[in-house]
Design a protein around this motif. Structure first.
Motif, PDB file in Angstrom:
ATOM      1  N   THR A  40       0.853  -1.186   0.000  1.00 29.67           N
ATOM      2  CA  THR A  40       0.000   0.000   0.000  1.00 29.67           C
ATOM      3  C   THR A  40       0.887   1.235   0.000  1.00 29.67           C
ATOM      4  OG1 THR A  40      -0.072   0.190   2.405  1.00 29.67           O
ATOM      5  CG2 THR A  40      -1.761  -1.217   1.361  1.00 29.67           C
ATOM      6  N   LEU A  41       0.298   2.377  -0.298  1.00 34.76           N
ATOM      7  CA  LEU A  41       1.058   3.629  -0.233  1.00 34.76           C
ATOM      8  C   LEU A  41       1.540   3.885   1.188  1.00 34.76           C
ATOM      9  CD1 LEU A  41      -1.048   5.882  -2.622  1.00 34.76           C
ATOM     10  CD2 LEU A  41       1.199   4.898  -3.046  1.00 34.76           C
ATOM     11  N   ASP A  42       0.717   3.537   2.194  1.00 34.00           N
ATOM     12  CA  ASP A  42       1.132   3.700   3.592  1.00 34.00           C
ATOM     13  C   ASP A  42       2.349   2.832   3.904  1.00 34.00           C
ATOM     14  OD1 ASP A  42      -0.820   5.578   4.193  1.00 34.00           O
ATOM     15  OD2 ASP A  42      -2.241   4.072   4.927  1.00 34.00           O
ATOM     16  N   GLN A  43       2.385   1.624   3.384  1.00 36.62           N
ATOM     17  CA  GLN A  43       3.538   0.754   3.602  1.00 36.62           C
ATOM     18  C   GLN A  43       4.780   1.335   2.927  1.00 36.62           C
ATOM     19  OE1 GLN A  43       1.663  -2.774   1.975  1.00 36.62           O
ATOM     20  NE2 GLN A  43       1.657  -3.765   3.994  1.00 36.62           N
ATOM     21  N   GLN A  44       4.612   1.927   1.763  1.00 38.29           N
ATOM     22  CA  GLN A  44       5.743   2.545   1.070  1.00 38.29           C
ATOM     23  C   GLN A  44       6.288   3.723   1.872  1.00 38.29           C
ATOM     24  OE1 GLN A  44       5.326   3.376  -3.154  1.00 38.29           O
ATOM     25  NE2 GLN A  44       3.828   1.733  -3.326  1.00 38.29           N
ATOM     26  N   VAL A  45       5.379   4.528   2.432  1.00 35.16           N
ATOM     27  CA  VAL A  45       5.798   5.674   3.247  1.00 35.16           C
ATOM     28  C   VAL A  45       6.561   5.187   4.477  1.00 35.16           C
ATOM     29  CG1 VAL A  45       4.949   7.542   4.726  1.00 35.16           C
ATOM     30  CG2 VAL A  45       3.984   7.219   2.445  1.00 35.16           C
ATOM     31  N   GLU A  46       6.045   4.164   5.127  1.00 31.46           N
ATOM     32  CA  GLU A  46       6.704   3.616   6.318  1.00 31.46           C
ATOM     33  C   GLU A  46       8.092   3.083   5.971  1.00 31.46           C
ATOM     34  OE1 GLU A  46       5.983  -0.064   9.389  1.00 31.46           O
ATOM     35  OE2 GLU A  46       4.227   1.026   8.660  1.00 31.46           O
ATOM     36  N   GLN A  47       8.206   2.389   4.847  1.00 29.97           N
ATOM     37  CA  GLN A  47       9.496   1.858   4.426  1.00 29.97           C
ATOM     38  C   GLN A  47      10.487   2.985   4.128  1.00 29.97           C
ATOM     39  OE1 GLN A  47       9.286  -0.528   0.885  1.00 29.97           O
ATOM     40  NE2 GLN A  47      11.391  -1.236   1.076  1.00 29.97           N
ATOM     41  N   ALA A  48      10.033   4.026   3.443  1.00 30.50           N
ATOM     42  CA  ALA A  48      10.906   5.163   3.136  1.00 30.50           C
ATOM     43  C   ALA A  48      11.344   5.867   4.408  1.00 30.50           C
ATOM     44  CB  ALA A  48      10.191   6.144   2.204  1.00 30.50           C
ATOM     45  N   TYR A  49      10.433   6.022   5.372  1.00 32.20           N
ATOM     46  CA  TYR A  49      10.787   6.678   6.631  1.00 32.20           C
ATOM     47  C   TYR A  49      11.792   5.841   7.413  1.00 32.20           C
ATOM     48  CZ  TYR A  49      10.573   9.082  11.052  1.00 32.20           C
ATOM     49  OH  TYR A  49      10.932   9.749  12.194  1.00 32.20           O
ATOM     50  N   GLU A  50      11.616   4.528   7.411  1.00 34.15           N
ATOM     51  CA  GLU A  50      12.578   3.652   8.088  1.00 34.15           C
ATOM     52  C   GLU A  50      13.955   3.763   7.450  1.00 34.15           C
ATOM     53  OE1 GLU A  50      11.108  -0.362   8.280  1.00 34.15           O
ATOM     54  OE2 GLU A  50       9.328   0.256   9.397  1.00 34.15           O
ATOM     55  N   ASN A  51      13.999   3.790   6.112  1.00 29.76           N
ATOM     56  CA  ASN A  51      15.278   3.960   5.421  1.00 29.76           C
ATOM     57  C   ASN A  51      15.919   5.286   5.794  1.00 29.76           C
ATOM     58  OD1 ASN A  51      15.028   1.516   4.105  1.00 29.76           O
ATOM     59  ND2 ASN A  51      14.226   2.409   2.232  1.00 29.76           N
ATOM     60  N   TYR A  52      15.125   6.337   5.844  1.00 28.51           N
ATOM     61  CA  TYR A  52      15.620   7.662   6.227  1.00 28.51           C
ATOM     62  C   TYR A  52      16.111   7.660   7.667  1.00 28.51           C
ATOM     63  CZ  TYR A  52      15.502  12.573   7.564  1.00 28.51           C
ATOM     64  OH  TYR A  52      15.826  13.802   8.052  1.00 28.51           O
TER      65      TYR A  52
END
Length: 67
Positions: A40-52
């Motif tokens: 989901t888009l929410d999962q993508q946001v969470e993954q990007a934030y974790e990477n950051y």
């Protein structure tokens, strides 16, 4: 105008990345052009934030976001 295939994926306003469902991928002729999993888009946001967040130096964080 209906975007499909690479035209859809190259449009930054319409490309949802791995959030395209299997049905949307087939309908828009993008099967095989994305990783095989769906997020989901929410999962993508969470993954990007974790990477950051996993970068200790601020400039590396910006690099993780692709900026």
């Amino acid at each position: 105008m209906k975007y499909e295939g690479l035209d859809l994926l190259n449009n930054h306003f319409l490309n949802k990345g791995t959030a395209f469902t299997k049905e949307e991928r087939k309908e828009n002729h993008i099967e095989g052009l994305l990783p095989p999993f769906v997020q989901t888009l929410d999962q993508q946001v969470e993954q990007a934030y974790e990477n950051y967040s996993n970068h200790n130096h601020p400039s590396k964080g910006w690099f993780a976001l692709g900026l």
